[in-house]
Scaffold this motif. Structure first.
Motif, PDB file in Angstrom:
ATOM      1  N   PRO A 189       0.801  -1.238   0.000  1.00 21.68           N
ATOM      2  CA  PRO A 189       0.000   0.000   0.000  1.00 21.68           C
ATOM      3  C   PRO A 189       0.833   1.287   0.000  1.00 21.68           C
ATOM      4  N   ILE A 190       1.947   1.284   0.715  1.00 26.20           N
ATOM      5  CA  ILE A 190       2.784   2.497   0.755  1.00 26.20           C
ATOM      6  C   ILE A 190       3.450   2.732  -0.593  1.00 26.20           C
ATOM      7  N   ALA A 191       3.975   1.670  -1.206  1.00 27.58           N
ATOM      8  CA  ALA A 191       4.585   1.805  -2.532  1.00 27.58           C
ATOM      9  C   ALA A 191       3.550   2.223  -3.573  1.00 27.58           C
ATOM     10  N   ILE A 192       2.365   1.679  -3.461  1.00 31.90           N
ATOM     11  CA  ILE A 192       1.287   2.039  -4.393  1.00 31.90           C
ATOM     12  C   ILE A 192       0.943   3.513  -4.233  1.00 31.90           C
ATOM     13  N   ALA A 193       0.796   3.959  -2.981  1.00 25.81           N
ATOM     14  CA  ALA A 193       0.473   5.372  -2.723  1.00 25.81           C
ATOM     15  C   ALA A 193       1.538   6.285  -3.312  1.00 25.81           C
ATOM     16  N   LYS A 194       2.802   5.935  -3.139  1.00 22.96           N
ATOM     17  CA  LYS A 194       3.886   6.739  -3.724  1.00 22.96           C
ATOM     18  C   LYS A 194       3.853   6.670  -5.244  1.00 22.96           C
ATOM     19  N   GLY A 195       3.562   5.479  -5.773  1.00 20.04           N
ATOM     20  CA  GLY A 195       3.515   5.283  -7.224  1.00 20.04           C
ATOM     21  C   GLY A 195       2.410   6.069  -7.904  1.00 20.04           C
ATOM     22  N   LEU A 196       1.369   6.414  -7.153  1.00 19.04           N
ATOM     23  CA  LEU A 196       0.269   7.196  -7.729  1.00 19.04           C
ATOM     24  C   LEU A 196       0.692   8.624  -8.038  1.00 19.04           C
ATOM     25  N   LYS A 197       1.710   9.105  -7.342  1.00 16.34           N
ATOM     26  CA  LYS A 197       2.245  10.457  -7.562  1.00 16.34           C
ATOM     27  C   LYS A 197       1.153  11.518  -7.505  1.00 16.34           C
ATOM     28  N   PHE A 198       0.247  11.360  -6.558  1.00 19.84           N
ATOM     29  CA  PHE A 198      -0.822  12.338  -6.392  1.00 19.84           C
ATOM     30  C   PHE A 198      -0.284  13.525  -5.614  1.00 19.84           C
ATOM     31  N   LYS A 199      -0.324  14.705  -6.210  1.00 18.31           N
ATOM     32  CA  LYS A 199       0.200  15.924  -5.592  1.00 18.31           C
ATOM     33  C   LYS A 199      -0.913  16.902  -5.212  1.00 18.31           C
ATOM     34  N   GLY A 200      -2.145  16.460  -5.320  1.00 15.86           N
ATOM     35  CA  GLY A 200      -3.277  17.329  -5.026  1.00 15.86           C
ATOM     36  C   GLY A 200      -3.547  17.453  -3.540  1.00 15.86           C
ATOM     37  N   GLU A 201      -4.607  18.155  -3.238  1.00  9.91           N
ATOM     38  CA  GLU A 201      -4.989  18.417  -1.854  1.00  9.91           C
ATOM     39  C   GLU A 201      -5.648  17.183  -1.237  1.00  9.91           C
ATOM     40  N   SER A 202      -5.399  16.987   0.052  1.00  8.47           N
ATOM     41  CA  SER A 202      -5.940  15.805   0.735  1.00  8.47           C
ATOM     42  C   SER A 202      -7.464  15.835   0.786  1.00  8.47           C
ATOM     43  N   GLU A 203      -8.074  17.034   0.725  1.00  4.46           N
ATOM     44  CA  GLU A 203      -9.538  17.120   0.744  1.00  4.46           C
ATOM     45  C   GLU A 203     -10.146  16.377  -0.452  1.00  4.46           C
ATOM     46  N   ILE A 204      -9.446  16.393  -1.573  1.00  9.02           N
ATOM     47  CA  ILE A 204      -9.916  15.674  -2.768  1.00  9.02           C
ATOM     48  C   ILE A 204     -10.012  14.185  -2.447  1.00  9.02           C
ATOM     49  N   LEU A 205      -8.996  13.658  -1.797  1.00  8.70           N
ATOM     50  CA  LEU A 205      -8.982  12.232  -1.452  1.00  8.70           C
ATOM     51  C   LEU A 205     -10.011  11.894  -0.390  1.00  8.70           C
ATOM     52  N   GLU A 206     -10.196  12.801   0.575  1.00  5.51           N
ATOM     53  CA  GLU A 206     -11.169  12.550   1.640  1.00  5.51           C
ATOM     54  C   GLU A 206     -12.582  12.438   1.077  1.00  5.51           C
ATOM     55  N   LYS A 207     -12.891  13.225   0.065  1.00  8.11           N
ATOM     56  CA  LYS A 207     -14.227  13.206  -0.548  1.00  8.11           C
ATOM     57  C   LYS A 207     -14.386  12.067  -1.544  1.00  8.11           C
ATOM     58  N   LEU A 208     -13.277  11.476  -1.953  1.00  6.44           N
ATOM     59  CA  LEU A 208     -13.284  10.453  -2.995  1.00  6.44           C
ATOM     60  C   LEU A 208     -14.034   9.210  -2.529  1.00  6.44           C
ATOM     61  N   GLU A 209     -15.023   8.809  -3.302  1.00  9.47           N
ATOM     62  CA  GLU A 209     -15.799   7.599  -3.029  1.00  9.47           C
ATOM     63  C   GLU A 209     -15.413   6.553  -4.065  1.00  9.47           C
ATOM     64  N   LEU A 210     -14.569   5.625  -3.670  1.00 16.16           N
ATOM     65  CA  LEU A 210     -14.160   4.563  -4.583  1.00 16.16           C
ATOM     66  C   LEU A 210     -15.237   3.488  -4.553  1.00 16.16           C
ATOM     67  N   ARG A 211     -16.130   3.552  -5.518  1.00 21.50           N
ATOM     68  CA  ARG A 211     -17.327   2.704  -5.509  1.00 21.50           C
ATOM     69  C   ARG A 211     -17.023   1.222  -5.739  1.00 21.50           C
ATOM     70  N   GLN A 212     -16.066   0.951  -6.619  1.00 22.37           N
ATOM     71  CA  GLN A 212     -15.709  -0.443  -6.842  1.00 22.37           C
ATOM     72  C   GLN A 212     -14.498  -0.775  -5.981  1.00 22.37           C
ATOM     73  N   GLU A 213     -14.587  -1.850  -5.280  1.00 23.69           N
ATOM     74  CA  GLU A 213     -13.461  -2.331  -4.498  1.00 23.69           C
ATOM     75  C   GLU A 213     -12.508  -3.004  -5.477  1.00 23.69           C
ATOM     76  N   THR A 214     -11.416  -2.325  -5.791  1.00 20.37           N
ATOM     77  CA  THR A 214     -10.439  -2.873  -6.727  1.00 20.37           C
ATOM     78  C   THR A 214      -9.748  -4.073  -6.112  1.00 20.37           C
ATOM     79  N   SER A 215      -9.345  -3.916  -4.853  1.00 25.64           N
ATOM     80  CA  SER A 215      -8.668  -4.998  -4.153  1.00 25.64           C
ATOM     81  C   SER A 215      -8.778  -4.751  -2.650  1.00 25.64           C
ATOM     82  N   PRO A 216      -8.404  -5.742  -1.848  1.00 26.08           N
ATOM     83  CA  PRO A 216      -8.482  -5.567  -0.391  1.00 26.08           C
ATOM     84  C   PRO A 216      -7.558  -4.453   0.137  1.00 26.08           C
ATOM     85  N   ILE A 217      -6.527  -4.098  -0.600  1.00 22.68           N
ATOM     86  CA  ILE A 217      -5.590  -3.088  -0.093  1.00 22.68           C
ATOM     87  C   ILE A 217      -5.934  -1.665  -0.517  1.00 22.68           C
TER      88      ILE A 217
END
Length: 158
Positions: free
Chosen positions: A94-122
């Motif tokens: 999960p940590i490597a994946i988070a770094k690999g996403l290279k998301f540089k936006g605001e954390s509020e965007i992620l907090e509001k994000l509703e990931l409707r499909q469960e891609t995987s358990p992690i």
């Protein structure tokens, strides 16, 4: 995927039109470069990430596409598969994946994000990692402080 038009209010329509023209001319490398540039200027615009994922998918870089589609709320089955390939390419860490996403936006965007499909358990662990305070800037400050301290001591002792 190539014929859809995407509009984002904050980004100049002329730039978006050039990207769409590049895609229609099958100049995917140029469109990819323009999108990377826009993402650095507009990191909160998740639609840019989706479009970049579309381009990487067309270029047959499925795991890269998955990295850009990872934060997409409504994933197609192809997107889900690409996201799983991206996770696998990052060792399902999960940590490597988070770094690999290279998301540089605001954390509020992620907090509001509703990931409707469960891609995987992690997937939720990845989101948590993205929302955690990054520790690297603190380490950078300590290193800079240390360097300045050495310089000041060197000047004072000579």
């Amino acid at each position: 995927m190539t014929n859809e038009v995407f509009l984002i209010e904050k980004i100049p329509s002329k730039t978006l039109k050039k990207i769409q023209e590049d895609i229609e001319k099958n100049d995917l490398g140029k469109a990819r470069g323009r999108l990377h540039g826009l993402m650095s200027t507009y990191p909160n615009e998740l639609a840019l990430r989706k479009k970049l994922g579309d381009i990487y998918f067309l270029l047959k870089y499925t795991d890269m596409a998955g990295g850009y589609w990872y934060l997409e709320e409504n994933k197609t089955p192809e997107m889900v598969e690409a996201c799983l390939q991206f996770e696998k390419s990052m060792g399902n860490d999960p940590i490597a994946i988070a770094k690999g996403l290279k998301f540089k936006g605001e954390s509020e965007i992620l907090e509001k994000l509703e990931l409707r499909q469960e891609t995987s358990p992690i997937q939720h662990k990845v989101k948590e990692s993205l929302l955690e305070e990054p520790q690297e800037p603190f380490i950078d400050k300590v290193i800079i402080f240390g360097i300045f301290s050495i310089l000041i001591l060197t000047i004072l002792l000579h």
